[in-house]
Design an enzyme around this catalytic site. Structure first.
Site, short mmCIF file in Angstrom:
data_model
loop_
_atom_site.label_atom_id
_atom_site.label_comp_id
_atom_site.label_asym_id
_atom_site.label_seq_id
_atom_site.Cartn_x
_atom_site.Cartn_y
_atom_site.Cartn_z
N GLY A 16 6.69 4.64 8.76
CA GLY A 16 5.90 5.86 8.87
C GLY A 16 6.02 6.46 10.26
N SER A 17 5.01 7.21 10.65
CA SER A 17 5.08 7.93 11.92
C SER A 17 4.80 6.98 13.10
CB SER A 17 4.04 9.05 11.93
OG SER A 17 2.75 8.50 11.86
N GLU A 26 9.32 0.67 11.16
CA GLU A 26 10.42 1.62 11.03
C GLU A 26 9.78 3.00 11.17
OE1 GLU A 26 12.59 4.23 9.98
OE2 GLU A 26 12.77 3.45 7.94
N GLU A 62 9.36 15.08 16.44
CA GLU A 62 9.82 14.93 15.05
C GLU A 62 9.10 15.96 14.19
OE1 GLU A 62 8.78 11.34 12.77
OE2 GLU A 62 10.88 11.37 12.11
N CYS A 104 13.60 9.98 8.11
CA CYS A 104 13.32 9.63 9.51
C CYS A 104 14.58 9.71 10.37
CB CYS A 104 12.67 8.26 9.60
SG CYS A 104 13.44 7.06 8.53
N GLY A 111 2.15 3.94 13.59
CA GLY A 111 2.73 2.66 14.03
C GLY A 111 1.95 2.08 15.20
N LYS A 131 0.87 -1.18 0.00
CA LYS A 131 0.00 0.00 0.00
C LYS A 131 0.91 1.23 0.00
CE LYS A 131 -1.88 2.91 2.26
NZ LYS A 131 -1.59 4.36 2.01
P1 ADP Z 1 2.18 10.81 7.31
O1 ADP Z 1 1.38 11.43 8.41
O2 ADP Z 1 3.43 11.51 7.06
O3 ADP Z 1 1.40 10.53 6.06
P2 ADP Z 1 1.88 8.15 8.24
O4 ADP Z 1 2.67 7.37 9.18
O5 ADP Z 1 0.49 8.53 8.67
O6 ADP Z 1 2.70 9.43 7.88
O7 ADP Z 1 1.78 7.43 6.83
C1 ADP Z 1 2.60 6.40 6.41
C2 ADP Z 1 1.74 5.37 5.70
O8 ADP Z 1 0.80 4.88 6.64
C3 ADP Z 1 0.93 5.89 4.52
O9 ADP Z 1 0.94 4.91 3.50
C4 ADP Z 1 -0.44 6.06 5.10
O10 ADP Z 1 -1.47 5.94 4.14
C5 ADP Z 1 -0.50 4.91 6.07
N1 ADP Z 1 -1.48 5.05 7.16
C6 ADP Z 1 -1.93 6.19 7.75
N2 ADP Z 1 -2.82 5.91 8.72
C7 ADP Z 1 -2.95 4.56 8.75
C8 ADP Z 1 -3.71 3.64 9.55
N3 ADP Z 1 -4.54 4.06 10.50
N4 ADP Z 1 -3.58 2.33 9.30
C9 ADP Z 1 -2.74 1.87 8.36
N5 ADP Z 1 -2.01 2.68 7.58
C10 ADP Z 1 -2.10 4.01 7.76
#
Ligand code: ADP
Length: 507
Positions: free
Chosen positions: A253-254, A275, A410, A309, A258, A200
């Site tokens: 991601g964030s 990560e 961050e 990151c 996570g 995804k």
């Molecule tokens: P940002 O806020 O910088 O977009 P995220 O950590 O939210 O960073 O996004 C990283 C990835 O996680 C993206 O592919 C985003 O679509 C996905 N994402 C965001 N929210 C969720 C969630 N609740 N469950 C699974 N994936 C998510």
């Protein structure tokens, strides 16, 4: 014509798109499920826009939970099909062909990264060796997976060994700050270990992963082994994280997302690697080569507009050289050209989205309000050259207290907090005093001090007299709230493998 000529800068003839990849042909980009390019079941789509100027790049089929369902089904079918018995050297050949294809199409892939998420072409093109090297490394690992035999305490009548087996269907959820890198980091170990994948991509950067999907098919990846479903986090991402047909989720991601993924994984207790973010310290001692350290500190903080990151966002400088080093970093910051990524002269591109612009601007404001002083940058750029994009200049803050938000949280923008320190013990304590633990830099000519310091820093990578150095063979990942699991190295492969204990009675 070479690729770089073909995909050079947009010309000034008024048709800037003339040199864009044919991939941006105006059609709705479908998703990859079971080896076929298909529209979303809902018929919905979303836009990809250039963060440098707002232009529409493409419209992309928007996956949601129904699309994730059929992608997971396709991945399961592939995992249970001929892929399972395909010989490791055949998987190796697929990875080697993929590496060749990525190498051949690298200018196009890096241009797509630049257009979609803003990083300067110089930056995206510069990662070629690492990207292609990763795929060749994973190719070599496909034929290098082995378990162990044990003599056990029970003696000779029993033969005991461990087998490594693919973990199954993997869901990968990735961010937008390095779209090609993310696709390779998640696909490589899947193909090397014999897992299957539902990827995804981030909603802000799906184009390169989709083009990469075309190369996967060209390389001979069998139908369903890699599926790519673009969509939003709250729908497609959440569905993938919670899906009970998925054996493992690999997320980058964030840390807030996570945490949601950890909760969502509980339904079938799926394996996770995470990560996550960082607030990495970069520590300059007075005996370091200060010119080199200051220049590297600027790169550590500002590369990719700080959207890395492991960016070195807390710059600790030993007090006797604080003014000299911080001024050198501020000078470097002021000398960096902020502009559209397509301009070969650009050092710092736009942030990826309005959301990120608002977030980073909020931190710039918070820094000022809490009493920090900006030696360089400090305000969003919105003059004529920058008005239509999300541009923030490289910013160096001083007069920092460790409890300020800009010293703790961050930011994910080109912002560094410069902080004086006196002693080694003090800097260790302050460097470790955040919830994160991804990377750390140390600048010193004293080898003994470097050795003394490295084990005391609670972070997954410590770079001495270098920063953000990466190699396919070296693990990258976090301590503490920067996550668990590793990218690259044999450790990453282990994250995609189950260990089976095999006992055989000899008599
Ligand atoms: P940002 O806020 O910088 O977009 P995220 O950590 O939210 O960073 O996004 C990283 C990835 O996680 C993206 O592919 C985003 O679509 C996905 N994402 C965001 N929210 C969720 C969630 N609740 N469950 C699974 N994936 C998510």
């Amino acid at each position: 014509m070479t690729n770089s000529a073909q995909y050079g800068l947009p010309n000034n003839s008024g048709d800037a798109r003339r040199d864009y990849p044919a991939f941006l042909d105006g059609r709705v980009r479908p998703m990859l499920i079971g080896g076929e390019w298909v529209p979303s079941l809902s018929g919905k789509s979303f836009e990809s826009r250039n963060p440098a100027n707002g232009e529409l790049l493409a419209t992309i089929a928007e996956g949601d939970s129904a699309d994730i369902d059929r992608a997971v089904l396709a991945a399961r079918k592939a995992f249970d099909g001929p892929w399972r018995t395909m010989k490791p050297d055949e998987r190796q050949m697929i990875l080697l062909r993929l590496a060749d294809l990525v190498e051949r199409h690298f200018d196009e892939l890096s241009l797509l990264d630049t257009l979609d998420m803003g990083a300067p072409l110089r930056h995206t093109r510069g990662s070629k060796r690492h990207m292609v090297g990763l795929l060749r490394y994973f190719a070599s690992m496909a034929v290098s997976l082995y378990g162990q035999t044990s003599s056990t305490s029970l003696g000779g009548e029993l033969f005991a060994c461990t087998l490594k087996e693919p973990v199954g269907v993997v869901g990968a959820i990735v961010p937008w700050n390095g779209p090609l890198m993310a696709a390779i980091w998640k696909t490589g170990p899947v193909l090397a270990t014999g897992c299957t994948l539902v990827l995804k991509p981030a909603e802000d950067a799906s184009l390169t992963p989709l083009r990469f999907g075309e190369l996967l098919l060209e390389a001979g990846v069998p139908p369903g082994v890699v599926n790519i479903v673009p969509g939003f986090g709250a729908t497609a991402g959440a569905a993938l994280a919670a899906h009970t047909g998925v054996d493992k989720v690999s997320f980058t991601g964030s840390h807030l997302t996570g945490q949601q993924i950890v909760r969502a994984s509980a339904g079938n207790l799926k394996r996770l690697s995470l990560e996550l973010g960082g607030k990495s310290p970069n520590i300059v001692f007075a005996d370091a080569d200060l010119e080199v350290a200051a220049s590297a500190a600027a790169t550590a903080a500002f590369a990719n507009a700080g959207q890395i990151c492991s960016a070195g966002t807390r710059l600790f400088i030993q007090r006797p050289v604080f003014d000299e080093v911080v001024e050198a970093v501020a000078r470097a910051a002021r000398g960096l050209k902020v502009g559209a990524g397509l301009d070969e002269q650009t050092d710092i591109g736009p942030l990826v989205s309005r959301k990120q612009l608002d977030r980073v601007s909020g931190y710039l404001r918070a820094g000022r309000e809490e009493g920090a002083r900006a030696l360089a940058g400090g305000e969003r750029l919105d003059g004529d050259a920058h008005r239509n994009g999300f541009f923030v200049p490289p910013t160096v803050f001083t007069d920092i207290r460790d409890d300020m938000r800009i010293a703790q949280e961050e930011i994910f923008g080109p912002v560094v907090a410069a902080i004086p320190f006196d002693t080694l013990d003090e800097v260790v304590e302050r460097a470790n005093a955040t919830p994160y633990g991804l990377g750390a830099g140390v600048w010193t000519r004293d080898v003994g001090r470097a050795h003394a310091l490295a084990p005391r820093i609670r972070a997954g990578s410590v770079w001495v007299n270098c920063y953000n150095t990466m190699d396919p063979s070296m693990p990258f990942g976090g301590y503490k709230m920067s996550g668990y699991g590793r990218e690259s190295g044999t450790q990453q492969l282990d994250d995609y493998l189950n260990v089976k204990a095999l006992w055989i009675r000899r008599d």
